[in-house]
Design a protein around this motif. Structure first.
Motif: not given
Length: 494
Positions: A308, A310, A355
């Motif tokens: 991830d 993000n 993302g």
């Protein structure tokens, strides 16, 4: 069995090694992978008696099967010569119970030299083989080290142009000076407003732009890459892990067949992936310790199975690892999916769109030879200081991350397997951060005062690569936004 290359996303197969090196990235945006991982055909005992150059041939011949023996040996001998300041090319230093594999004795004092000294020779040989008439434009994003090492390698190499993009405030002063003072009529550098991921994404977009490729083709150019997405960058990196094991054996630090661990400071995942390839080839490596800084996207991935990006992007004192999209991880994902290109392509699509992606439990099982760890800024500083005060051995901030993570791993697991730590840059490349780790704040001093002071404190001679930039003329001043990178490329090629 003939080894060929295919895209991790399924769009291309049956590509020769020389074609894969020339292309850099597959047409579908995937990375080239060998159709199988070859096994070493020499024993470690035999390899232990070989020079670095001989070891390089034994490893690389297995991957670059359309290069003749004469071609490959010529590339190797031109690359690993007197530009390295130690006879051994990649010496091992023992400190505090670990073995530091010093990969920074090349002309730009970082581990990227190990592969980027040979890539220009592989590429020009590949171009001749494939009767390429176009000029090859090497297009690269850098978090600090690849850019300089690639420019030094390709400077004034006939039939090539090299264009490097780096994040304006995301590299060390020495890294920036090394790039902007680079000589060579075919070298071009642009700083971008943004971080490394912005630069890397911009470069990938240019590679995937078919219209742009056509435009360049009309002007007599074709693109290739010097990043570790290029198989010609990755294969030479496998060599030093095989060499390190063989040298430990020769020096009677380990017995034949005894397993070692390898700890690697990791950003784009290429360097640790090379160690994994060495393991798959038969080098007795047990655990691959993937060391992250505070941008710990890889640590979280190995903990949870979810990648991830993000999250907040953190600027640290180990800038070459300030990365949230680790390009080379795609090759491990592809392998752990059992070579299922569709499954891999779907995960990469999810990464591009949202993302993040999550891997299956079967895929995680196939990656169980990896463990992740991360070091905070404070821990990294403390590790550099402690190692220097206890042993007199000085490491840079990236090696400090790996050293910290290894110490934590050892404490948590009680695993006392002998361990090689990839030492990826000279302390002088990040002199301010290293000196501040040892002595505290140095705000009032300029970069070269710090370098001179570090030399006095450590007793380590300032490398030629640093002395050169002390008075060198700044030749490259281009700065642009991430969305202007294509225009910058055209401007440079005009």
């Amino acid at each position: 069995m003939e080894l060929s290359y295919q895209s991790t996303r399924g769009g291309e197969a049956g590509v020769t090694a020389s074609q894969a090196i020339l292309k850099g990235l597959a047409a579908d945006g995937g990375l080239f992978m060998p159709s199988f991982i070859p096994k070493l055909d020499r024993s470690m005992k035999e390899l232990s008696l070989m020079t670095y150059q001989e070891t390089a041939y034994e490893v690389m011949k297995l991957f670059l099967t359309d290069f003749t023996e004469a071609e490959l040996k010529s590339c190797i001998n031109q690359a690993y010569d007197s530009k390295f300041d130690t006879e051994e090319i990649a010496p091992l230093s023992k400190a505090d119970g670990a073995y530091y594999l010093e990969l920074y004795h090349g002309s730009t004092i970082a581990f990227k030299d190990m592969a980027l000294s040979i890539l220009p020779h592989l590429m020009t040989t590949a171009a001749k083989k494939n009767e390429v008439k176009n000029k090859i434009v090497i297009l690269t994003a850098t978090s600090g080290d690849t850019g300089k090492a690639a420019m030094a390698g390709f400077a004034d190499v006939e039939g090539t142009e090299i264009i490097v993009f780096y994040p304006k405030d995301g590299v060390s002063p020495v890294q920036e000076l090394q790039m902007v003072t680079q000589k060579g009529e075919n070298t071009h550098v642009a700083a971008i407003h943004g971080n490394f991921d912005d630069a890397q994404t911009g470069v990938k977009k240019i590679f995937n732009d078919k219209e742009f490729a056509k435009l360049l083709e009309e002007k007599g150019y074709q693109l290739s890459s010097a990043n570790s997405i290029n198989i010609g960058r990755l294969v030479p990196q496998i060599v030093y892990y095989v060499y390190a094991y063989a040298k430990l054996l020769l020096n009677e630090e380990i017995k034949e067949g005894e397993e070692i661990n390898v700890a690697v400071p990791t950003g784009n995942f290429g360097n640790i992936l090379a160690a994994y390839f060495a393991k798959l080839m038969g080098a007795p490596i047990k655990t691959l310790i993937c060391a992250s800084n505070e941008n710990k996207v890889l640590f979280d991935f190995f903990q949870t199975g979810t990648y991830d990006r993000n999250r907040e992007f953190i600027l640290t004192t180990s800038p070459s690892m300030d990365i949230l999209i680790s390009s080379n991880l795609e090759r491990l994902i592809y392998l752990s999916a059992g070579g299922d290109a569709t499954a891999n392509a779907n995960l990469m699509k999810a990464l591009g769109e949202s993302g993040s992606y999550s891997v299956t439990s079967e895929m995680r099982e196939r990656m169980k030879g990896f463990v992740g760890g991360f070091a905070s800024e404070a821990e990294n500083k403390a590790a550099i200081k402690k190692l220097f005060e206890d042993t007199g051995y000085l490491i840079d901030t990236h090696t400090g991350v790996a050293s910290t993570v290894y110490s934590n791993y050892k404490e948590e697991t009680k695993d006392d397997t002998k361990t090689v730590i990839a030492s990826t840059a000279s302390p002088y490349k990040f002199s301010r951060s290293v000196l501040e780790a040892i002595e505290g704040n140095q705000e009032t001093k300029d970069e070269f005062e710090i370098i001179d002071h570090l030399s006095r404190v450590s007793g380590i001679v300032i490398p030629q690569a640093v002395e050169e930039i002390r008075t060198a003329e700044v030749r490259h001043t281009t700065v642009c936004d991430a969305d202007q990178m294509k225009e910058a490329v055209l401007g440079f090629l005009n």
